[in-house]
Design a protein around this motif. Structure first.
Motif, PDB file in Angstrom:
ATOM      1  N   SER A   1       1.788   5.403  -5.792  1.00 52.56           N
ATOM      2  CA  SER A   1       2.278   6.738  -5.356  1.00 52.56           C
ATOM      3  C   SER A   1       1.443   7.259  -4.411  1.00 52.56           C
ATOM      4  O   SER A   1       0.310   6.735  -3.988  1.00 52.56           O
ATOM      5  N   THR A   2       1.726   8.371  -4.075  1.00 55.63           N
ATOM      6  CA  THR A   2       1.033   9.264  -2.939  1.00 55.63           C
ATOM      7  C   THR A   2       1.122  10.665  -3.254  1.00 55.63           C
ATOM      8  O   THR A   2       1.878  11.352  -4.000  1.00 55.63           O
ATOM      9  N   ASP A   3       0.147  11.365  -2.607  1.00 58.46           N
ATOM     10  CA  ASP A   3       0.165  12.908  -2.802  1.00 58.46           C
ATOM     11  C   ASP A   3       0.313  13.493  -1.513  1.00 58.46           C
ATOM     12  O   ASP A   3       0.386  14.697  -1.301  1.00 58.46           O
ATOM     13  N   ASP A   4       0.598  12.715  -0.634  1.00 58.21           N
ATOM     14  CA  ASP A   4       1.147  13.259   0.803  1.00 58.21           C
ATOM     15  C   ASP A   4       2.280  12.453   1.356  1.00 58.21           C
ATOM     16  O   ASP A   4       2.039  11.349   1.649  1.00 58.21           O
ATOM     17  N   ARG A   5       3.605  13.019   1.528  1.00 55.05           N
ATOM     18  CA  ARG A   5       4.648  12.277   1.795  1.00 55.05           C
ATOM     19  C   ARG A   5       4.878  11.833   3.140  1.00 55.05           C
ATOM     20  O   ARG A   5       5.518  11.103   3.539  1.00 55.05           O
ATOM     21  N   TYR A   6       4.235  12.807   4.129  1.00 51.38           N
ATOM     22  CA  TYR A   6       4.228  12.542   5.668  1.00 51.38           C
ATOM     23  C   TYR A   6       3.097  11.431   5.883  1.00 51.38           C
ATOM     24  O   TYR A   6       3.381  10.460   6.472  1.00 51.38           O
ATOM     25  N   ALA A   7       1.996  11.786   5.640  1.00 53.47           N
ATOM     26  CA  ALA A   7       0.783  10.916   5.988  1.00 53.47           C
ATOM     27  C   ALA A   7       0.562   9.595   5.373  1.00 53.47           C
ATOM     28  O   ALA A   7      -0.187   8.664   5.984  1.00 53.47           O
ATOM     29  N   ASP A   8       1.097   9.418   4.318  1.00 55.92           N
ATOM     30  CA  ASP A   8       0.711   8.386   3.135  1.00 55.92           C
ATOM     31  C   ASP A   8       1.752   7.760   2.396  1.00 55.92           C
ATOM     32  O   ASP A   8       1.744   7.722   1.320  1.00 55.92           O
ATOM     33  N   ASP A   9       3.158   7.978   3.246  1.00 58.72           N
ATOM     34  CA  ASP A   9       4.227   7.253   2.315  1.00 58.72           C
ATOM     35  C   ASP A   9       4.865   6.240   3.337  1.00 58.72           C
ATOM     36  O   ASP A   9       4.243   5.777   4.363  1.00 58.72           O
ATOM     37  N   CYS A  10       5.779   5.661   3.093  1.00 54.58           N
ATOM     38  CA  CYS A  10       6.425   4.505   4.023  1.00 54.58           C
ATOM     39  C   CYS A  10       7.236   5.006   5.173  1.00 54.58           C
ATOM     40  O   CYS A  10       7.769   4.123   5.959  1.00 54.58           O
ATOM     41  N   HIS A  11       7.002   6.138   5.457  1.00 62.88           N
ATOM     42  CA  HIS A  11       7.783   6.803   6.726  1.00 62.88           C
ATOM     43  C   HIS A  11       6.786   6.987   7.950  1.00 62.88           C
ATOM     44  O   HIS A  11       7.255   6.396   9.317  1.00 62.88           O
TER      45      HIS A  11
END
Length: 671
Positions: free
Chosen positions: A150-160
């Protein structure tokens, strides 16, 4: 994998339990718990997902949650609002409503006669995300979580997005969620209202790709649900788990550094899967490790787990490049704190002659890659299937500008995030740089180690990007993905720089030429010496699980990836065929099958000819009842816009019951 059939406590299953929320919405749950739990209450462990508990994740769910139940817990798998057999519509990822629903479910669990009042939450990927997000609200009964991949940062460290660059995995994932959101509930569970529930979903199924691509900067849309915004909000104990082959390993070191409360980290060689069932191996007894965590935090039993080092990770040995590894050779290493204390990185300087520990006179190096650079890289987020990992990187190294060390005279081990610092200029206002770290063997083969991307307009901020002034030199930092990797003596360390990384990331709107001034440009490596803590680590137990749900496999999951280059047109097409496991579940007489195909097209010299499309077909059937959904998503571009075309068709038998089409034009905002 050892299958356990006899447990300390006999297990019973509640196939469907309805949990009614305060607004009247009913969520469907499957619960595994000890037969005597009412007489001897147990803690509950919640997994809260949109992936259909009854037919989508049922094989994995029973193996894990029945195992926990046999050791004195209630394993609870809940279909989120708008998914599986639950009421409502699935509107987007990680919404405040989703978190509020989970908080109500936790409160409900804590008050059940079979529950001791203590609750844990766990999950992989989506379930790992929402475990963190729910923990940040501090529901009183929630004592501990396990968050995997998983991730703590939806912008900088997700699949987007990565480094401000749009990831094509966002388009593929949007297509997958498009299909999930279009599935009906099971008539055997919800009765005659199944069709009305299905039509509601079909009529309101959102085009998530448009939402995600519309938010190209780190705005409030992404900050919501990113627990890195305020680590102090989480007081529950956190066990963060992941793998080097996964797309989500970076969050584990960050959370260990940022979370103020009890925490542990575990990083293996694995792809996107739980460690007892993951590739590349070695697999471990993850369910036993989870029990040690739950026993400590939910039952107050001293299992010794918190006396062990904070972070345990797999130090990978050098291997020849391959797109699949059954196992990665290596060893477990340990850190008592993160970041490690009193450890200085090793600095290598860029020059025309490569990488060296000594400063070299300044030189100007031009970086202007072909748009197809990156085609040998593989998947952004491998799942452990054949063909997903990076192949020999020599073809892409040839399209890049490479800086190599001399052959190493002694072995080097790194653990952490390599950092590239560049003095760089661009001839265009928008440009990207891709930095890849490779292990080059004496025979010239190039094995991928780590990488990072940076949209240079995001050099100061993901929230407030600024166009480049053509010709002006900027100092930028590219933080590569965390890794633990050994480089043997006789090998070379390679830094490859490129202006494209296709099809992982969307190209810049115009062809850009970058100029790197080498004088103060560096590669910083987190070199680590072996520690006595490594030798003191106890081995993990062998993997085991409960019995799998009876099923008949019709087709195994798999990936088929092909690359086609047309020298006449200059077009390169990467095609990925994704076959999900197809199977029949005798207990409910239900058959499930699904497949998807993606095409990523790019043409040399013309970024505006870039496109990505994904289509998926999902089918459920029982006797004469048969439903099928077909979804299609296509993203293309101009220099000024992203263009999205999408379609969804749903069939009951051979009759089409719904058909929707979308067209969206979204301005490009320095992407």
């Amino acid at each position: 994998m050892r299958t356990i059939t006899e447990f300390p406590r006999r297990v019973k299953t509640i196939p469907t339990e309805w949990i009614t929320l305060s607004d009247g919405t009913r969520l469907a749950a499957t619960i595994w718990l000890p037969e005597d739990a009412v007489e001897n209450p147990v803690p509950a462990i919640l997994e809260f997902l949109p992936y259909r508990r009854r037919d989508g994740t049922v094989l994995r769910d029973r193996q894990m949650h029945a195992y926990f139940a046999g050791h004195g817990y209630a394993g609870v798998r809940v279909d989120m609002r708008g998914s599986g057999d639950s009421d409502g519509v699935l509107e987007d990822e990680y919404l405040p409503q989703e978190q509020a629903d989970a908080i109500e479910v936790i409160a409900w669990l804590a008050t059940q006669p079979w529950c001791s009042g203590s609750v844990g939450m766990m999950g992989i990927s989506w379930g790992g995300f929402n475990s963190l997000q729910v923990a940040s609200h501090r529901p009183p009964a929630l004592k501990a979580i396990i968050t995997a991949c998983s991730t703590d940062d939806r912008y900088a460290d997700d699949c987007h997005f990565m480094g401000g660059c749009l990831l094509n995995n966002s388009i593929a994932w949007a297509s997958t969620m498009f299909a999930f959101g279009a599935q009906p509930p099971d008539p055997e569970v919800v009765g005659e209202r199944w069709r009305d529930m299905w039509i509601e979903r079909l009529e309101n199924n959102p085009l998530m790709a448009a939402s995600w691509i519309s938010h190209q900067h780190r705005d409030n849309y992404w900050k919501q649900g990113s627990v890195c915004e305020d680590y102090s909000s989480i007081t529950a104990a956190v066990y963060a788990v992941g793998g080097w082959a996964d797309g989500y390993s970076n969050a584990i070191p960050r959370m260990l550094a940022g979370l103020p409360g009890p925490k542990k980290g575990l990083i293996g060689p694995w792809a996107h899967a739980y460690p007892h069932a993951a590739y590349p191996g070695p697999r471990i007894g993850f369910l036993q490790e989870a029990l040690r965590w739950w026993d400590h935090w939910l039952k107050g039993i001293d299992t010794g787990i918190m006396d062990e080092p904070m972070l345990r990770a797999w130090m990978q040995e050098s291997v020849r490049p391959a797109t699949t590894y059954p196992e990665r050779p290596g060893r477990w290493v340990a850190e008592s704190a993160w970041p490690p204390r009193d450890r200085e990185p090793s600095m290598l300087h860029l020059s025309c002659s490569g990488l060296s520990g000594d400063w070299q006179p300044d030189a100007k190096v031009i970086v202007a890659s072909s748009l197809s650079t990156g085609v040998t890289f593989g998947e952004w987020c491998p799942y452990g299937l054949a063909g997903e990992l990076p192949a020999d990187q020599r073809p892409d190294d040839g399209r890049s500008v490479c800086f190599d060390t001399q052959p190493l005279v002694e072995r080097i081990e790194i653990f952490g995030a390599p950092v590239v610092t560049l003095d760089i200029s661009s001839d265009k206002p928008v440009a990207m740089v891709a930095a890849r770290l490779e292990d080059v063997a004496p025979d010239g083969s190039s094995t991928h180690v780590s990488y990072g991307l940076l949209n240079l307009t995001h050099r100061h901020s993901h929230e407030h990007p600024e166009p480049l002034e053509p010709g002006k030199t900027y100092r930028v930092k590219i933080v590569l993905n965390d890794i633990a990797q050994a480089f043997p003596n006789g090998h070379r360390i390679r830094l490859a720089l490129a202006t494209s990384h296709w099809p992982i990331a969307w190209p810049s709107p115009e062809l850009a030429t970058l100029t790197v001034s080498t004088g103060e440009s560096t590669l910083s490596l987190p070199v680590r010496m072996p520690s006595p803590l490594d030798e003191a680590l106890a081995p993990f137990a062998e993997p085991e699980q409960a019995e799998v749900e009876p099923h008949v496999i019709a087709k195994l999951a798999g990936r088929n990836r092909t690359i086609t280059e047309d020298p006449m047109t200059g077009e390169t097409v990467v095609t990925v065929h994704r076959e999900r496991s197809s199977y029949h579940l005798p207990a409910i007489d239900l058959a499930f099958e699904a497949q998807a195909e993606e095409h990523y097209r790019i043409r040399e010299g013309d970024p505006s000819a870039t496109s990505a499309d994904a289509k998926a077909v999902w089918q459920l059937s029982r006797g004469e009842w048969r439903v099928r959904t077909e979804t299609y998503t296509r993203v293309s571009c101009t220099p000024q816009t992203f263009e999205i075309t999408a379609a969804m068709d749903a069939f009951e038998g051979d009759v089409r019951v719904a058909s929707r089409n979308w067209q969206r034009s979204i301005p490009r905002l320095l992407v």
